[in-house]
Design an enzyme around this catalytic site. Structure first.
Site, PDB file in Angstrom:
ATOM      1  CG  LEU A  15      -1.846   1.142   1.381  1.00 15.89           C
ATOM      2  CD1 LEU A  15      -2.914   1.069   0.325  1.00 15.89           C
ATOM      3  CD2 LEU A  15      -2.429   1.150   2.777  1.00 15.89           C
ATOM      4  CG  ASP A  16      -0.340   4.483   0.812  1.00 10.85           C
ATOM      5  OD1 ASP A  16      -1.202   4.398  -0.083  1.00 10.85           O
ATOM      6  OD2 ASP A  16      -0.597   4.747   1.992  1.00 10.85           O
TER       7      ASP A  16
END
Lengths: 278, 278, 278, 278
Positions: free
Chosen positions: C221-222
């Site tokens: 994520l991210d």
């Protein structure tokens, strides 16, 4: 007649601007510019005024103290140059910018001395007739090193200490001696890439902007109140080395921006943040 | 309790902030934020305050009028949405941005109607349930055209008229009906490239930045008080056509920035300039 | 005659540009623009060419495959619109920008459908005659939800999926189905403020710039390859809410910038970084 | 082995990249980076290559000359420092930046000398062990003054002359001696505010951005090919004097940006424009 800067911070309550401006008017001073802010998180009031006239300073401060909430912090000083001591290591780009501006009287400060843990910058500093003190960190404890630094710095009684790429981590003991008086440039867009080698971290992450942050130093490294931040675009063609070079430009720019704000008394520190009346 | 905006402009004199803030305090209002400026060229004072409380508006204004220099301009209005009429021709990019923000209640305004000298944008505007009026400029005198415009615009009694890429030059007669009430976007970084085809002019000059300017319209085309300006980088690879496309982004951005400032009563006009309490 | 885009990535070796351009010339094509980059970290070569003419595509690709290092990746496609499916939740600001550009043919893509886990944006999307699919995440396992998403998305065979503020975390299983095909906007200047509530984190840290990042989504994520980043200035007057509002502008801008780059085949992914021939 | 820069400009025709890169390959050189551009207005081709290896320079140039269109301009030089002579008047801010970068070897150039029509900067320049020549413009004709300048400049045979705030207008005769070899900073965002006192003009117009432009000097003052432009935000609080001060920052920044591009042979002049392979 001179310009004075009045700085006030206190608990917020209704009527503060009325009380303050009426007091100023009663002392026959003219408000050149007034900026205020109420921090809703802490219910605190902050104000910066530039005043023109010849104030009876003790009387005005006493009058304000009496009218404002208890524990109000009030300072009233003539608008004048601040005194700086600059700490550096080997990198020249921030230091040279400060010395040049000082030399041509373009910065609102006196640079009293430069202190470095290396001798590399000595010849350059001495071109500007600014004292250079070499205090090595080698072969001694951090405590001894910092005691020597403290002694040298305090001998100048500066208003602020500028870490113009000073590459030693300062202990909480040292920092606490100069609370909100030490300005540092971190070579990243904080809080990204805290710690060492931020350009290398930025390179590895493949970011498209790099930045620099000027902040007051507190006990937690890289976590003090931020004064100013700037960024510049990078792309896939930048190696770590070219990022470092490009970063010099933004480090220089962010330091002088932050310093100009601090030197004009435009920055309040509240908790871990700043209020900047730019 | 509501927020009100107090706007004052008057000749400068010592003690104005004291008088105003004391009057506000006497009316039991809280100053949320106060910004002021003294224009040294004209010796004029400008102030914008956000006030919280339940003001007796006529009484406060009367009190201020009595205390302030003669011919002070004082307005006190509840902070609320302004009403807009938008004029467009065929280009959609500024209009669509306004309509979308209006649709999602992201702009502090009601868009009462769109008027265009072409029918092209009608289906788009009507998606948003906003009235669209087609007033052709063809086959009639400029005077007739502008009379029809005036009639349509005034039927809505808008606070401001936005020229969202309205490609007709308005006569001084028309403009004088809506003094400082018409906001235009000029597709250049004024005063560079006034007049027609600014992107073509920019291309021919080989500039490395193009820009856009949001300004109030006055009698001299492209010479009204500037509210906001933005630029973007271009290079040798940009043809006129790609400059136009890139320019759309900055036109859109500068219009919404300027409009947000105007809609929050942050813009004073003084002579041919603006004072913007951003 | 049409414009084609030739994309090549392979191990670097001397003479690559000569081999490629000579092959192109032999096929009687004109190079409109050529950009190349050698990544010194991986010793890899990347090239993007726009070609004008009527290529015998299979023959040209075969010729290049024979001349270039083994495992060279070569694609040659007519310059044409890509197909997109957009995933959103409730926030409109990125989605509306895409739909408006699509409606006025300003983006080099077809928006085939919008999928949302809420019904809120349905009426707006349908104004643009774009299919809207509501797939709730409630009352079902993440696996079931993602299977339904996958089915709906793959029914459109899009070239890219755009997460225009899609507020659900996607599983590695889902992401692996669309490797380097999912574009997300993270509402911070990554890697600062990863995870939830970045504007709140930014507020608490007292930063002076906030940003947004458009990136390809990968399993972490991210942390996917960054395509584009932008920032804007904030100060002490910004509350979390006003930071969120201001952030909308930069989120919108960074998404359209990144998307335009991707839609014109200007972005290579290599490891966890991008090479962008802007 | 050294890096060389190959610069080519010629009429466009199909197959140029193939011919050039094949020739380079035949001479056993490696292309580090290649950038090209076809100007559709003049149907001209421009290319910059960085080459790694040990070229037989005369043979490579001869080979290219034979293969490329007639009147092709071809230069092939080792990547090395350029030689500069700087002309200044009394303002220090651009000059000091150049001298500091030169002193710390941060700019890809040797500063051979500084020439000024005032003595003010002499002590500063001499700190850096750079020759300073005072050539007054007073009490002599423009022709005599420029002859003295020419003699002093040519005695150094510089690659480029930098006007670091040289406040005398140079005659077409003088300029023609150094075609595309003189770099000037104009203290406005050209073509806005040509001529004298641009900051005063900017103040009077009430612009919200001020800028600076680095350009080659040609016969028409302020109208030469633009290399780089930068802007910064101003507002109603800026007086002419504070605009001038703020402008120093952007003048400094734009000069060093332009100079770095020129010193790395990244700038082609074509007509009254530049092509910049940044």
């Amino acid at each position: 007649m001179e310009t004075h800067i009045l700085l006030i911070s206190c608990a917020d309550e209704k009527g503060l601007i009325s009380k303050i401006s009426t007091s100023i008017f009663a002392f026959n001073l003219n408000i050149i510019v007034m900026r205020e802010f109420v921090d809703p998180e802490t219910d605190s009031f902050f104000m910066r005024c530039e005043l023109f006239g010849e104030p009876d300073k003790p009387a005005l401060v006493a009058d304000l103290k009496q009218k404002l909430p208890k524990q109000a912090r009030i300072t009233l000083n003539q608008k004048q140059k601040k005194n700086l001591v600059v700490l550096a290591t080997k990198e020249y780009h921030c230091l040279s910018d400060l010395l040049t501006r000082f030399h041509f009287d373009e910065i609102n400060a006196n640079i009293l001395a430069v202190i470095s843990n290396h001798e590399f910058l000595k010849p350059y500093v001495e071109k500007f007739e600014v004292p250079f003190h070499f205090i090595s960190h080698e072969g001694k404890s951090k405590e001894t090193f910092e005691n020597q630094l403290t002694e040298q710095v305090t001998s100048y009684s500066p208003d602020f200490m500028v870490l113009a790429k000073f590459m030693r981590i300062l202990s909480p003991q040292f920092v606490s001696l100069f609370e909100n008086k030490i300005i540092n440039i971190h070579h990243s867009f904080l809080p990204a890439f805290v710690g060492a080698n931020p350009y290398k971290q930025a390179f590895q992450r493949g970011v498209k902007l790099i930045g620099a942050t000027a902040h007051f130093v507190n006990n937690n490294l890289d976590e003090g109140p931020i004064i100013s931040q700037k960024v510049l675009n990078v792309d896939h063609t930048f190696a770590v080395k070219t990022m470092v070079q490009a970063g010099h430009e933004v480090e220089r720019a962010v330091l002088v921006e932050a310093l100009n704000l601090v030197l004009e008394d435009r920055v309040f520190v509240t908790g871990n943040k700043t209020i900047v009346f730019a």
